[in-house]
Structure formats: C-alpha cells, structure tokens
Motif scaffolding. Structure first.
Motif, PDB file in Angstrom:
ATOM      1  N   THR A  60       0.830  -1.208   0.000  1.00  0.00           N
ATOM      2  CA  THR A  60       0.000   0.000   0.000  1.00  0.00           C
ATOM      3  C   THR A  60       0.862   1.255   0.000  1.00  0.00           C
ATOM      4  O   THR A  60       0.386   2.335  -0.339  1.00  0.00           O
ATOM      5  N   MET A  61       2.139   1.108   0.355  1.00  0.00           N
ATOM      6  CA  MET A  61       3.041   2.259   0.461  1.00  0.00           C
ATOM      7  C   MET A  61       4.250   2.079  -0.459  1.00  0.00           C
ATOM      8  O   MET A  61       5.388   1.989   0.002  1.00  0.00           O
ATOM      9  N   SER A 100       7.853  11.880   5.490  1.00  0.00           N
ATOM     10  CA  SER A 100       6.990  12.632   4.573  1.00  0.00           C
ATOM     11  C   SER A 100       5.946  11.729   3.943  1.00  0.00           C
ATOM     12  O   SER A 100       4.760  12.087   3.860  1.00  0.00           O
ATOM     13  N   TRP A 101       6.362  10.549   3.499  1.00  0.00           N
ATOM     14  CA  TRP A 101       5.404   9.618   2.900  1.00  0.00           C
ATOM     15  C   TRP A 101       4.400   9.116   3.928  1.00  0.00           C
ATOM     16  O   TRP A 101       3.218   8.928   3.600  1.00  0.00           O
ATOM     17  N   LEU A 102       4.828   8.923   5.155  1.00  0.00           N
ATOM     18  CA  LEU A 102       3.871   8.496   6.178  1.00  0.00           C
ATOM     19  C   LEU A 102       2.782   9.549   6.384  1.00  0.00           C
ATOM     20  O   LEU A 102       1.616   9.199   6.601  1.00  0.00           O
ATOM     21  N   ARG A 103       3.141  10.826   6.318  1.00  0.00           N
ATOM     22  CA  ARG A 103       2.132  11.892   6.427  1.00  0.00           C
ATOM     23  C   ARG A 103       1.131  11.797   5.275  1.00  0.00           C
ATOM     24  O   ARG A 103      -0.070  11.947   5.470  1.00  0.00           O
ATOM     25  N   VAL A 104       1.625  11.534   4.076  1.00  0.00           N
ATOM     26  CA  VAL A 104       0.747  11.387   2.911  1.00  0.00           C
ATOM     27  C   VAL A 104      -0.166  10.183   3.103  1.00  0.00           C
ATOM     28  O   VAL A 104      -1.381  10.263   2.886  1.00  0.00           O
ATOM     29  N   TYR A 105       0.407   9.058   3.506  1.00  0.00           N
ATOM     30  CA  TYR A 105      -0.379   7.836   3.674  1.00  0.00           C
ATOM     31  C   TYR A 105      -1.382   7.946   4.820  1.00  0.00           C
ATOM     32  O   TYR A 105      -2.432   7.319   4.778  1.00  0.00           O
ATOM     33  N   ARG A 106      -1.065   8.730   5.825  1.00  0.00           N
ATOM     34  CA  ARG A 106      -2.006   8.912   6.929  1.00  0.00           C
ATOM     35  C   ARG A 106      -3.318   9.517   6.416  1.00  0.00           C
ATOM     36  O   ARG A 106      -4.388   9.216   6.921  1.00  0.00           O
TER      37      ARG A 106
END
Length: 126
Positions: A60-61, A100-106
């Motif tokens: 998913t990421m 940064s990607w975790l913020r997007v995925y959140r």
C-alpha cells in the motif's frame, strides 16, 4: 492494529533521529560517539520495524524506499566506512522521505494508522 502500532514505532524512531541530528553536519555526527550510537540504534529500530510490516501494508506504500532501508540496515551492521555512509544516508535521505510519505499515507490510507481497541468498541455501545 499491529500495522498501526508498527507505524507509530516508525514515526517515533524517525522523529528521534531528526531530533538527535538537528543542526549536525556529517563530521559532527560521526565524531560524537554517543549520538552516533543512539542514531544507529533508532535507525535499526526503524529498519527492522519497516521490514516486519505486513506485506499488505508494504504494498500500500510503494513510495517508501524499501530497498534503501534494507541496504542501510545491512551497511550499519558491517561497520566502518560503509556504516558511516549508511548512517548519514539514513539521517539525511531515508528518514525525512519516509516520514513525509507516512504523512501522505495517513491521509490517503487512514485505516493503516487506526488503532482498534475492544474496550473502545464496547464503551461506544452503552
């Protein structure tokens, strides 16, 4: 629930790395035995937690640099110049990009970050 907890660990370890290295140049980090050791520990926690995520979460990421994390983790265990280069790569590239990607995925996949608790479910039914 396991994925959410693991992503929380990743977030905390990444933030710890950024806090520990804020304002440091590469030479300063490598010269500081205590800071270098703690940053290495946090990067290892981060890499091993990423590696242990369920396959569904990983797929998913796709923008997370999975290969970069595997390589960085391997190089840290080797030691010497490879460790030092991997440490700096982790600090300046992998950690900021991953957070940064975790913020997007959140926002795009909030279900990955949601903790489910049985007591919360029962409390809502009363």
């Amino acid at each position: 629930m396991i994925t959410a907890a693991m992503l929380g660990i990743i977030q905390e370890a990444g933030e710890a790395v950024l806090t520990l290295t804020d304002g440091l140049e590469e030479g300063e980090l490598l010269a500081s035995r205590l800071t270098r050791a703690e940053v290495s520990r946090q990067l290892t926690v981060l890499a091993s937690t990423l590696r242990s995520l369920p396959e569904k979460a990983m797929s998913t990421m796709p923008e997370i640099d999975w290969a970069g994390w595997r390589g960085m983790n391997s190089a840290i265990t080797i030691g010497g110049l490879a460790r030092d280069e991997a440490l700096w790569f982790g600090v300046r590239s992998l950690v900021p990009a991953t957070l940064s990607w975790l913020r997007v995925y959140r926002h795009s996949h909030p279900e990955l970050f949601t903790y489910w608790r049985a007591d919360a479910l029962h409390a809502g039914s009363h």
